[in-house]
Enzyme design. Sequence first.
Site, PDB file in Angstrom:
ATOM      1  CG  HIS A 110     -36.951 -29.135  -0.115  1.00  0.00           C
ATOM      2  ND1 HIS A 110     -37.861 -27.676   0.165  1.00  0.00           N
ATOM      3  CD2 HIS A 110     -37.553 -29.774   1.173  1.00  0.00           C
ATOM      4  CE1 HIS A 110     -37.708 -28.283   1.666  1.00  0.00           C
ATOM      5  NE2 HIS A 110     -37.588 -28.839   2.196  1.00  0.00           N
ATOM      6  CD  GLU A 128     -41.611 -28.913  14.847  1.00  0.00           C
ATOM      7  OE1 GLU A 128     -40.847 -28.047  15.524  1.00  0.00           O
ATOM      8  OE2 GLU A 128     -40.851 -29.261  13.944  1.00  0.00           O
ATOM      9  CG  ASP A 165     -34.673 -30.231   8.068  1.00  0.00           C
ATOM     10  OD1 ASP A 165     -35.222 -31.710   8.648  1.00  0.00           O
ATOM     11  OD2 ASP A 165     -35.121 -29.978   7.780  1.00  0.00           O
ATOM     12  CB  SER A 187     -38.703 -32.413   4.788  1.00  0.00           C
ATOM     13  OG  SER A 187     -37.571 -30.868   4.471  1.00  0.00           O
TER      14      SER A 187
END
Length: 282
Positions: A19, A119, A166, A101
Amino acid sequence: MLSYRHAFHAGNHADVLKHAVEVLLLDYLNQKEKPWWYIDTHAGAGVYSLTEGYATKNAEFETGIARIWQRNDLPEALKKYVQIVKTLNAGQDHLMFYPGSPFVAQALQRFDDKLRLFELHTSDAKLLADNFASAGKRAQVIHADGFASIKGVLPPPPRRSLMLIDPPFEDKHDYVRVVDTMKQALERFATGVYAIWYPQLARVEVKEMLDKLKKIPAKGWLHVSLTVQTPSADGFGMHGSGMFVFNPPWTLEKDLNTLMPYLVKHLGLDGGAGYTLECHSI
Protein backbone atom coordinates in the site's frame (compact mmCIF):
# COMPACT_ATOMS: atom_id res chain seq x y z
CA MET A 1 -9.53 -21.82 -5.09
CA LEU A 2 -11.82 -19.56 -3.08
CA SER A 3 -10.81 -20.31 0.51
CA TYR A 4 -8.43 -17.35 0.84
CA ARG A 5 -9.56 -14.35 2.90
CA HIS A 6 -7.20 -11.40 3.06
CA ALA A 7 -8.67 -10.32 6.39
CA PHE A 8 -6.39 -12.87 8.10
CA HIS A 9 -3.37 -10.82 6.98
CA ALA A 10 -4.75 -7.27 7.00
CA GLY A 11 -2.16 -4.67 7.95
CA ASN A 12 0.83 -7.01 8.03
CA HIS A 13 4.30 -6.15 6.71
CA ALA A 14 3.30 -7.16 3.18
CA ASP A 15 0.33 -4.79 3.23
CA VAL A 16 2.57 -1.97 4.42
CA LEU A 17 4.89 -2.43 1.45
CA LYS A 18 2.08 -2.96 -1.06
CA HIS A 19 0.00 0.00 0.00
CA ALA A 20 2.93 2.36 0.48
CA VAL A 21 3.96 1.67 -3.12
CA GLU A 22 0.35 2.01 -4.29
CA VAL A 23 0.15 5.46 -2.72
CA LEU A 24 3.41 6.55 -4.35
CA LEU A 25 2.15 5.43 -7.76
CA LEU A 26 -1.26 7.10 -7.50
CA ASP A 27 0.26 10.23 -6.01
CA TYR A 28 2.45 10.48 -9.10
CA LEU A 29 -0.55 10.08 -11.41
CA ASN A 30 -2.25 12.87 -9.48
CA GLN A 31 0.46 15.30 -10.51
CA LYS A 32 -1.40 15.77 -13.80
CA GLU A 33 -5.01 16.95 -14.03
CA LYS A 34 -5.95 14.27 -16.55
CA PRO A 35 -8.01 11.49 -14.87
CA TRP A 36 -6.89 7.93 -14.31
CA TRP A 37 -8.42 4.50 -13.76
CA TYR A 38 -7.44 2.27 -10.86
CA ILE A 39 -7.96 -1.41 -11.68
CA ASP A 40 -7.72 -4.02 -8.91
CA THR A 41 -7.77 -7.66 -10.04
CA HIS A 42 -8.14 -9.10 -6.52
CA ALA A 43 -9.78 -6.33 -4.54
CA GLY A 44 -10.84 -8.21 -1.41
CA ALA A 45 -13.37 -6.66 0.96
CA GLY A 46 -12.02 -3.11 0.74
CA VAL A 47 -11.79 -2.38 4.48
CA TYR A 48 -10.95 -4.72 7.38
CA SER A 49 -11.75 -4.75 11.08
CA LEU A 50 -8.71 -5.38 13.28
CA THR A 51 -10.68 -5.91 16.50
CA GLU A 52 -12.96 -8.76 15.48
CA GLY A 53 -13.19 -11.62 13.02
CA TYR A 54 -10.39 -13.02 10.88
CA ALA A 55 -7.77 -10.32 11.58
CA THR A 56 -7.67 -11.18 15.29
CA LYS A 57 -6.67 -14.81 14.74
CA ASN A 58 -2.96 -14.11 14.21
CA ALA A 59 -3.04 -10.30 14.65
CA GLU A 60 -0.46 -9.91 11.89
CA PHE A 61 -1.01 -6.15 11.88
CA GLU A 62 0.84 -5.95 15.21
CA THR A 63 4.15 -6.60 13.42
CA GLY A 64 3.10 -4.46 10.45
CA ILE A 65 1.21 -1.18 10.44
CA ALA A 66 0.94 -1.09 14.26
CA ARG A 67 4.71 -0.57 14.48
CA ILE A 68 4.74 2.64 12.47
CA TRP A 69 1.33 4.33 12.36
CA GLN A 70 1.97 6.58 15.36
CA ARG A 71 5.65 7.29 14.80
CA ASN A 72 6.76 10.90 14.28
CA ASP A 73 9.90 10.14 12.26
CA LEU A 74 8.27 8.83 9.10
CA PRO A 75 10.13 9.41 5.83
CA GLU A 76 8.27 11.62 3.36
CA ALA A 77 7.56 8.64 1.12
CA LEU A 78 5.53 6.97 3.87
CA LYS A 79 3.56 9.90 5.30
CA LYS A 80 0.58 9.95 2.93
CA TYR A 81 -0.02 6.20 3.30
CA VAL A 82 0.11 6.38 7.09
CA GLN A 83 -2.23 9.40 7.04
CA ILE A 84 -4.82 7.32 5.18
CA VAL A 85 -4.64 4.73 7.96
CA LYS A 86 -4.89 7.43 10.62
CA THR A 87 -7.91 9.03 8.96
CA LEU A 88 -9.70 5.68 8.90
CA ASN A 89 -8.98 5.36 12.63
CA ALA A 90 -9.69 8.98 13.54
CA GLY A 91 -10.22 9.54 17.25
CA GLN A 92 -8.81 6.14 18.22
CA ASP A 93 -5.66 5.53 20.24
CA HIS A 94 -5.39 2.00 18.86
CA LEU A 95 -5.97 0.49 15.45
CA MET A 96 -9.58 -0.43 14.75
CA PHE A 97 -9.61 -0.71 10.95
CA TYR A 98 -7.22 -1.22 8.09
CA PRO A 99 -7.77 0.02 4.51
CA GLY A 100 -7.49 -2.50 1.70
CA SER A 101 -6.08 -1.53 -1.67
CA PRO A 102 -9.42 -0.22 -3.03
CA PHE A 103 -9.91 2.06 -0.03
CA VAL A 104 -6.35 3.36 -0.38
CA ALA A 105 -7.09 4.19 -4.02
CA GLN A 106 -10.37 5.85 -3.09
CA ALA A 107 -8.54 8.07 -0.60
CA LEU A 108 -6.45 9.46 -3.47
CA GLN A 109 -9.24 9.49 -6.06
CA ARG A 110 -10.27 12.80 -7.61
CA PHE A 111 -13.68 13.61 -9.08
CA ASP A 112 -13.08 12.22 -12.59
CA ASP A 113 -10.90 9.25 -11.59
CA LYS A 114 -12.53 5.80 -11.75
CA LEU A 115 -12.11 2.59 -9.77
CA ARG A 116 -12.71 -0.84 -11.31
CA LEU A 117 -12.65 -3.45 -8.56
CA PHE A 118 -12.72 -7.19 -9.30
CA GLU A 119 -13.29 -9.83 -6.63
CA LEU A 120 -14.17 -13.49 -7.22
CA HIS A 121 -14.82 -14.62 -3.63
CA THR A 122 -18.59 -14.33 -3.14
CA SER A 123 -18.49 -13.13 0.49
CA ASP A 124 -15.73 -10.59 -0.09
CA ALA A 125 -17.39 -9.34 -3.28
CA LYS A 126 -20.55 -8.60 -1.30
CA LEU A 127 -18.60 -6.82 1.44
CA LEU A 128 -16.73 -4.85 -1.21
CA ALA A 129 -19.98 -3.78 -2.87
CA ASP A 130 -21.38 -2.71 0.50
CA ASN A 131 -18.24 -0.74 1.35
CA PHE A 132 -18.40 1.15 -1.97
CA ALA A 133 -22.17 1.48 -2.23
CA SER A 134 -22.02 5.25 -1.80
CA ALA A 135 -19.31 5.75 -4.46
CA GLY A 136 -21.78 5.69 -7.34
CA LYS A 137 -20.29 5.63 -10.83
CA ARG A 138 -16.85 6.54 -9.50
CA ALA A 139 -16.31 2.94 -8.36
CA GLN A 140 -17.56 -0.21 -10.04
CA VAL A 141 -17.44 -3.50 -8.14
CA ILE A 142 -17.39 -6.58 -10.38
CA HIS A 143 -17.92 -10.08 -8.99
CA ALA A 144 -15.57 -11.82 -11.41
CA ASP A 145 -12.12 -13.30 -12.00
CA GLY A 146 -9.83 -10.31 -12.33
CA PHE A 147 -7.29 -12.25 -14.38
CA ALA A 148 -9.91 -13.08 -17.00
CA SER A 149 -11.49 -9.62 -17.04
CA ILE A 150 -8.69 -7.29 -18.12
CA LYS A 151 -9.82 -7.22 -21.76
CA GLY A 152 -12.90 -5.32 -20.67
CA VAL A 153 -10.96 -2.50 -18.99
CA LEU A 154 -7.84 -2.09 -21.15
CA PRO A 155 -7.07 0.32 -22.58
CA PRO A 156 -8.90 2.65 -20.17
CA PRO A 157 -10.66 5.66 -21.76
CA PRO A 158 -8.34 8.31 -20.24
CA ARG A 159 -5.26 6.33 -21.33
CA ARG A 160 -3.83 6.60 -17.81
CA SER A 161 -4.12 3.84 -15.23
CA LEU A 162 -2.69 1.81 -12.39
CA MET A 163 -3.50 -1.89 -12.30
CA LEU A 164 -2.76 -3.76 -9.08
CA ILE A 165 -2.41 -7.52 -9.36
CA ASP A 166 -2.15 -9.32 -6.02
CA PRO A 167 -3.66 -12.81 -6.08
CA PRO A 168 -3.41 -15.01 -2.97
CA PHE A 169 -0.85 -17.34 -4.62
CA GLU A 170 -2.31 -20.28 -2.73
CA ASP A 171 -2.68 -21.97 -6.10
CA LYS A 172 0.65 -22.39 -7.91
CA HIS A 173 -1.12 -21.59 -11.18
CA ASP A 174 -1.43 -17.98 -9.98
CA TYR A 175 2.26 -17.51 -10.73
CA VAL A 176 1.70 -18.53 -14.34
CA ARG A 177 -1.49 -16.47 -14.63
CA VAL A 178 0.33 -13.35 -13.44
CA VAL A 179 2.85 -13.65 -16.27
CA ASP A 180 0.19 -14.43 -18.88
CA THR A 181 -1.99 -11.55 -17.65
CA MET A 182 0.89 -9.09 -17.86
CA LYS A 183 1.74 -10.12 -21.39
CA GLN A 184 -1.87 -9.54 -22.44
CA ALA A 185 -2.12 -6.28 -20.51
CA LEU A 186 0.99 -4.75 -22.03
CA GLU A 187 -0.10 -5.80 -25.50
CA ARG A 188 -3.44 -4.04 -25.01
CA PHE A 189 -2.11 -0.99 -23.18
CA ALA A 190 1.66 -0.66 -23.27
CA THR A 191 1.91 2.62 -21.32
CA GLY A 192 -0.18 1.73 -18.27
CA VAL A 193 1.38 1.33 -14.83
CA TYR A 194 1.15 -2.23 -13.51
CA ALA A 195 2.05 -3.26 -9.95
CA ILE A 196 2.33 -6.93 -9.01
CA TRP A 197 2.55 -7.98 -5.39
CA TYR A 198 4.02 -11.38 -4.50
CA PRO A 199 4.97 -13.27 -1.30
CA GLN A 200 8.52 -14.29 -0.51
CA LEU A 201 8.24 -18.05 -0.08
CA ALA A 202 10.60 -21.00 -0.39
CA ARG A 203 8.95 -21.97 -3.68
CA VAL A 204 10.62 -22.26 -7.05
CA GLU A 205 7.53 -20.72 -8.65
CA VAL A 206 8.38 -17.32 -7.13
CA LYS A 207 11.79 -17.12 -8.79
CA GLU A 208 10.44 -18.49 -12.05
CA MET A 209 7.70 -15.85 -12.12
CA LEU A 210 10.14 -13.00 -11.47
CA ASP A 211 12.54 -14.26 -14.14
CA LYS A 212 9.70 -14.40 -16.67
CA LEU A 213 8.39 -10.95 -15.74
CA LYS A 214 11.82 -9.45 -16.35
CA LYS A 215 11.81 -10.85 -19.88
CA ILE A 216 8.46 -9.38 -20.91
CA PRO A 217 8.98 -6.54 -23.45
CA ALA A 218 8.27 -3.23 -21.70
CA LYS A 219 9.66 0.28 -21.52
CA GLY A 220 10.89 -0.35 -18.00
CA TRP A 221 10.35 -2.12 -14.71
CA LEU A 222 11.22 -1.80 -11.04
CA HIS A 223 11.46 -4.63 -8.54
CA VAL A 224 11.53 -4.06 -4.78
CA SER A 225 11.39 -6.65 -2.01
CA LEU A 226 11.21 -6.45 1.78
CA THR A 227 12.47 -9.38 3.85
CA VAL A 228 11.41 -9.19 7.50
CA GLN A 229 12.97 -12.35 8.85
CA THR A 230 15.31 -15.21 8.09
CA PRO A 231 13.53 -17.94 6.11
CA SER A 232 12.55 -20.84 8.33
CA ALA A 233 14.69 -23.96 8.22
CA ASP A 234 11.74 -26.07 7.12
CA GLY A 235 10.91 -23.65 4.31
CA PHE A 236 7.44 -22.99 5.68
CA GLY A 237 5.82 -19.56 5.84
CA MET A 238 6.27 -16.15 4.27
CA HIS A 239 9.45 -14.27 5.21
CA GLY A 240 8.77 -11.14 3.19
CA SER A 241 7.14 -9.84 0.04
CA GLY A 242 7.85 -7.84 -3.07
CA MET A 243 6.42 -5.52 -5.69
CA PHE A 244 7.20 -5.72 -9.40
CA VAL A 245 6.17 -2.56 -11.26
CA PHE A 246 5.99 -2.14 -15.02
CA ASN A 247 6.34 1.43 -16.36
CA PRO A 248 7.24 2.88 -12.94
CA PRO A 249 7.36 6.67 -12.57
CA TRP A 250 10.88 8.07 -12.50
CA THR A 251 10.37 9.21 -8.90
CA LEU A 252 9.67 5.74 -7.51
CA GLU A 253 13.26 4.53 -7.23
CA LYS A 254 14.26 7.67 -5.32
CA ASP A 255 11.31 7.35 -2.95
CA LEU A 256 12.04 3.69 -2.26
CA ASN A 257 15.70 4.42 -1.52
CA THR A 258 14.54 6.37 1.55
CA LEU A 259 11.51 4.22 2.37
CA MET A 260 13.00 0.72 2.36
CA PRO A 261 15.76 1.18 5.00
CA TYR A 262 13.10 2.62 7.31
CA LEU A 263 10.81 -0.38 6.80
CA VAL A 264 13.67 -2.81 7.40
CA LYS A 265 14.53 -1.03 10.64
CA HIS A 266 11.00 -0.93 12.03
CA LEU A 267 9.39 -4.05 10.55
CA GLY A 268 12.39 -6.37 10.62
CA LEU A 269 12.06 -9.26 13.06
CA ASP A 270 15.62 -10.60 13.11
CA GLY A 271 19.05 -10.28 11.54
CA GLY A 272 17.77 -11.66 8.26
CA ALA A 273 15.74 -8.53 7.53
CA GLY A 274 16.71 -6.52 4.48
CA TYR A 275 15.59 -5.25 1.10
CA THR A 276 16.46 -5.34 -2.57
CA LEU A 277 15.79 -2.72 -5.21
CA GLU A 278 16.51 -3.09 -8.91
CA CYS A 279 15.42 -1.14 -11.98
CA HIS A 280 15.59 -1.61 -15.72
CA SER A 281 14.69 0.71 -18.58
CA ILE A 282 15.24 0.71 -22.34
